[in-house]
Scaffold this active site. Structure first.
Site, mmCIF file in Angstrom:
data_model
loop_
_atom_site.group_PDB
_atom_site.id
_atom_site.type_symbol
_atom_site.label_atom_id
_atom_site.label_comp_id
_atom_site.label_asym_id
_atom_site.label_seq_id
_atom_site.Cartn_x
_atom_site.Cartn_y
_atom_site.Cartn_z
ATOM 1 N N LYS A 74 0.853 -1.179 0.000
ATOM 2 C CA LYS A 74 0.000 0.000 0.000
ATOM 3 C C LYS A 74 0.890 1.231 0.000
ATOM 4 C CE LYS A 74 -3.969 2.023 2.251
ATOM 5 N NZ LYS A 74 -4.918 1.895 3.360
ATOM 6 N N LYS A 129 -2.083 -1.549 -4.029
ATOM 7 C CA LYS A 129 -2.964 -0.395 -3.901
ATOM 8 C C LYS A 129 -2.156 0.883 -3.868
ATOM 9 C CE LYS A 129 -6.303 1.481 -0.646
ATOM 10 N NZ LYS A 129 -6.937 1.313 0.652
#
Ligand code: PBG
Length: 337
Positions: free
Chosen positions: A206, A260
């Protein structure tokens, strides 16, 4: 016949890529990747109350829904063949505090949503996040002490929250808060609580990204967030570090991995899939969604075409599926084909 007056040489003349592109049937025959409804995970936003469907201005076409409406949405998703939904709560400001204590309330909004959907909808997976940001008064994903997001204390709390989410019926726990050691700790916690069959989809890589902007409006953390998340999310400049981070999650027992944001990180999708071979998902995040919607609403791009093209790009980059706010829209289009 090769026309000798043209500049294309004879070797090129024997190797013409366009032969396979010449008709619809050849193009279909040689197509390498396909998007299907089975590739879709639909993230939804839940608010307290009943009968509520509130549009999110920064995400045209996306709503905040009360639990009853989320159940209806989950039914619709299951009917469309979407395999799973991911739920995010937008809770009352009064319930948010320094430590995100509402994450430890068994029947909090997120767990109410899971229980209600599980009761009413047979064939859909529920993926829940355990990051603390929807619950904290400062918008950070962990516990803030003296200006620092404390790792181990946050992990202890996240494990407890994960067990409560599993108790409520969550099928997959998806920790997005990027604390070190969380995957192993959650796995041990779930197992000790008898939740061996509950999976973990790690938000393994992330990045500290600007693409999360509209999401922060959706769950009302935008005005709250003090500073940035650079001390726990990955620097967008670092690909090798991202792969190392994912490697730890694999060792610690992640069942699935996520990258992400999505489109700006397709190289990471490819590297992670190649390195570990685990089911790998991309999260096409709010900013990616809203960019496409905004440009389409202005008539600058063909929104549907670009939606399909970006989702297909994730498949080409090695992803097994995509978390996307477009999920129901895409599912309807795919059903017509
Ligand atoms: C935080 C979290 C984020 C998103 C989901 N959970 C990022 C953030 O606010 O920092 C982003 C999702 C999106 O942008 O669609 N745990």
């Amino acid at each position: 016949m090769q026309d000798k007056t043209h500049l294309v040489d004879e070797i090129t003349g024997h190797r013409r890529m366009r032969r396979n592109r010449k008709a619809d049937w050849t193009r279909r025959l040689v197509q390498e990747n396909r998007l299907t409804v089975d590739d879709l995970i639909w993230p939804i936003f839940v608010v307290p109350g009943t009968g509520i469907v509130h549009p999110i201005p920064a995400m045209p076409g996306v709503n905040r829904m009360s639990v009853d409406k989320a159940v209806e949405a989950a039914k619709e998703a299951a009917d469309l063949g979407i395999p799973a939904i991911a739920t995010f709560p937008d809770i009352e400001m009064e319930l948010r505090d320094e430590t995100g204590s509402n994450s430890l309330v068994a029947n909090n909004l997120i767990n109410q949503t899971t229980a209600a959907i599980k009761k009413a909808v047979a064939n859909i997976g529920i993926i829940t996040d355990v990051a603390l940001d929807p619950f904290t008064s400062h918008g950070h994903d962990g516990i803030l002490r003296d200006g620092e997001i404390v790792n181990d204390e946050t992990v202890d709390q996240v494990v407890k929250a994960a067990i409560l989410q599993a108790d409520a019926g969550a099928d997959i726990i998806a920790p997005s808060e990027m604390m070190d050691g969380r995957i192993g700790a959650i796995r041990r916690g779930l197992d000790a609580a008898g939740h061996q069959s509950v999976g973990i989809m790690s938000y393994a890589t992330k990045f500290s990204s600007g693409f999360y902007g509209p999401y922060r409006e959706a769950i009302n953390t935008k005005g709250l967030l003090k500073g940035d998340k650079n001390s726990y999310y990955i620097n967008p400049a670092n690909g090798t570090e991202a792969v190392r981070d994912a490697a730890l999650d694999v060792e610690e027992g992640a069942d699935m991995l996520m990258v992400k944001p999505g489109l700006a990180y397709l190289d990471i999708c490819w590297r992670v899939k190649e390195a570990f071979g685990l089911p790998t998902f991309a999260y096409q995040v709010s900013g990616e969604y809203s960019q496409i919607k905004a440009a389409a609403m202005n008539g600058w791009i063909d929104g549907e075409r670009i939606m399909m093209e970006t989702l297909l790009a994730f498949k080409r980059a090695g992803c097994d599926g995509i978390l996307t706010y477009f999920a129901p829209e895409v599912a309807k289009i795919l059903a017509k084909r």
